[in-house]
Design an enzyme around this catalytic site. Structure first.
Site, PDB file in Angstrom:
ATOM      1  CB  SER A  50      -1.119  -0.072   1.184  1.00  0.00           C
ATOM      2  OG  SER A  50      -1.793  -0.689   1.107  1.00  0.00           O
ATOM      3  CG  HIS A  84      -2.537  -2.106  -3.393  1.00  0.00           C
ATOM      4  ND1 HIS A  84      -1.789  -2.738  -3.080  1.00  0.00           N
ATOM      5  CD2 HIS A  84      -3.045  -1.269  -2.178  1.00  0.00           C
ATOM      6  CE1 HIS A  84      -1.339  -2.929  -1.809  1.00  0.00           C
ATOM      7  NE2 HIS A  84      -1.879  -2.385  -0.935  1.00  0.00           N
ATOM      8  CG  HIS A 121      -4.800  -6.397   0.338  1.00  0.00           C
ATOM      9  ND1 HIS A 121      -5.173  -5.585  -1.125  1.00  0.00           N
ATOM     10  CD2 HIS A 121      -4.295  -6.457   0.809  1.00  0.00           C
ATOM     11  CE1 HIS A 121      -4.591  -5.402  -1.002  1.00  0.00           C
ATOM     12  NE2 HIS A 121      -3.251  -5.385   0.563  1.00  0.00           N
ATOM     13  CE1 TYR A 180      -8.693  -4.613   1.675  1.00  0.00           C
ATOM     14  CE2 TYR A 180      -7.688  -5.940   3.324  1.00  0.00           C
ATOM     15  CZ  TYR A 180      -7.455  -5.102   1.904  1.00  0.00           C
ATOM     16  OH  TYR A 180      -6.778  -4.502   1.959  1.00  0.00           O
ATOM     17  CD  GLU A 181      -8.623  -6.323  -2.868  1.00  0.00           C
ATOM     18  OE1 GLU A 181      -8.588  -5.925  -3.877  1.00  0.00           O
ATOM     19  OE2 GLU A 181      -6.843  -7.061  -2.488  1.00  0.00           O
ATOM     20  CB  ALA A 217       1.758  -0.170   4.527  1.00  0.00           C
ATOM     21  CG  MET A 268      -5.204  -6.267   6.356  1.00  0.00           C
ATOM     22  SD  MET A 268      -6.387  -5.180   7.010  1.00  0.00           S
ATOM     23  CE  MET A 268      -6.009  -4.345   7.434  1.00  0.00           C
ATOM     24  CB  SER A 269      -0.541  -8.349   2.198  1.00  0.00           C
ATOM     25  OG  SER A 269       0.452  -7.563   2.847  1.00  0.00           O
ATOM     26  CG  ASN A 313      -0.945   2.158  11.358  1.00  0.00           C
ATOM     27  OD1 ASN A 313      -0.586   1.677   9.963  1.00  0.00           O
ATOM     28  ND2 ASN A 313      -1.293   1.625  11.973  1.00  0.00           N
ATOM     29  CG  HIS A 350      -6.050   2.476   3.229  1.00  0.00           C
ATOM     30  ND1 HIS A 350      -4.889   1.198   3.504  1.00  0.00           N
ATOM     31  CD2 HIS A 350      -6.064   3.012   2.321  1.00  0.00           C
ATOM     32  CE1 HIS A 350      -4.619   1.028   2.322  1.00  0.00           C
ATOM     33  NE2 HIS A 350      -4.896   2.143   0.952  1.00  0.00           N
TER      34      HIS A 350
END
Ligand SMILES: O=P(O)(O)O[C@H]1O[C@H](CO)[C@@H](O)[C@H]1O
Length: 296
Positions: free
Chosen positions: A39, A70, A92, A94-95, A122, A225-226, A249, A263
């Site tokens: 990201s 992306h 990902h 969650y997509e 990230a 998440m990846s 973060n 995000h």
């Protein structure tokens, strides 16, 4: 041989081969290096010389990228003279894609001749010594969805890719990690370079305070998440892996904190560190030897 009908979600050998062959018939580049941009880190793809772009929506069998930050295209070209393919945007869980589908590009990389994969992401910093903007070399991962059976290698195993039960204790190549530390030191990046453990979750909601505290106690330095799914599939297929997390973060660990993960901050931190990450990866690719000895 595994019949096409036995593939769970379009990731069978034949389907991946058809995708790889389609790409190779449309480019002269024969990539030995694969790169996955996280990201806000898609600028890495712009480093490739004589770039040739393929939108994911035009590539047979590829899913579509749906996440802001992306770009959703595959870029072929050379980096320091080495033939490369770069995912400018990844997929990902969650997509909504099955885990086998989001990792399909790794198998396509392998079938195009890729030997070494560089991945970036990230991530939220769990380690209290980490600051926003730090870069963590991944030395290991915790595959949380895997604990519940959501591993990209679930389903019939095709021995042409790899063995049924692949080892993961050597997932992140030791020599490449040492090379990264050396290069970071030469470039004067020591102040913000770290080495640690990445924990992958399914997302898309960011973690609660209790979840962050738990993950930290379990030994994770960063959460995202990846990446881990891609590394599992790449290692299964025998490619060397090197991965970096940009700490975009601070994970919120304190009930008095007013911080909120979002995000936009993730993308903004990517912009701030982009140049240094590009320099580091470019220098590492320059130093790569053309072989695939398992050096871990
Ligand atoms: O891992 P990459 O693709 O860098 O993306 C990270 O950034 C997003 C959250 O801001 C999530 O998708 C997380 O995994």
């Amino acid at each position: 041989m595994l019949p096409v009908s036995e593939s769970l979600c379009g990731e069978s050998y034949e389907e991946c081969k058809a995708t790889a062959d389609w790409l190779l018939s449309n480019t002269q580049v024969r990539p030995t290096v694969g790169i996955v941009c996280g990201s806000g880190l898609g600028g890495l793809a712009e480093m490739l010389k004589d770039p040739q772009y393929f939108k994911y929506c035009d590539i047979p069998n590829f899913p579509k990228s749906t996440v802001h930050g992306h770009a959703g295209r595959l870029v072929f070209g050379t980096l320091k003279g080495k033939p490369c393919v770069c995912m400018q945007g990844r997929f990902h869980l969650y997509e909504g894609y099955p885990i086998q589908k989001i990792t399909l590009p790794m198998r396509v990389f392998k079938l195009m001749g890729v030997e070494t994969v560089f991945l970036t992401n990230a991530a939220g910093g769990l380690n209290q010594d980490y600051k926003v903007g730090d870069v963590m070399i991944m030395k290991d991962h915790i595959n949380m969805p895997g604990f519940a059976g959501n591993n990209p290698l679930v389903g019939p195993n095709d021995d042409r890719f790899g063995v049924r039960f692949p080892c993961m204790s050597d997932a992140y190549d030791r020599k490449l990690r040492q090379m990264a530390l050396d290069v970071a030191s030469e470039l004067g990046y020591n102040d913000f370079f770290r080495e640690g453990v990445y924990c992958v979750l399914g997302g898309p909601s960011f973690e609660t305070i209790a979840e962050c505290r738990m993950l930290h106690k379990l030994g994770a330095d960063a959460v995202g998440m990846s990446t881990a799914h891609e590394v599992i599939v790449a290692r299964h297929a025998g490619m060397r892996c090197f991965a970096l997390s940009l700490i975009s973060n601070q994970a919120v660990m304190d009930y008095d904190s007013q911080e909120k993960a979002n995000h936009e901050e993730v993308l903004e931190t990517g912009r701030l560190r982009a140049e240094q990450l590009e320099k580091l990866v470019t220098t590492m690719v320059d130093r790569l030897e053309h072989n695939n000895n398992d050096s871990s």
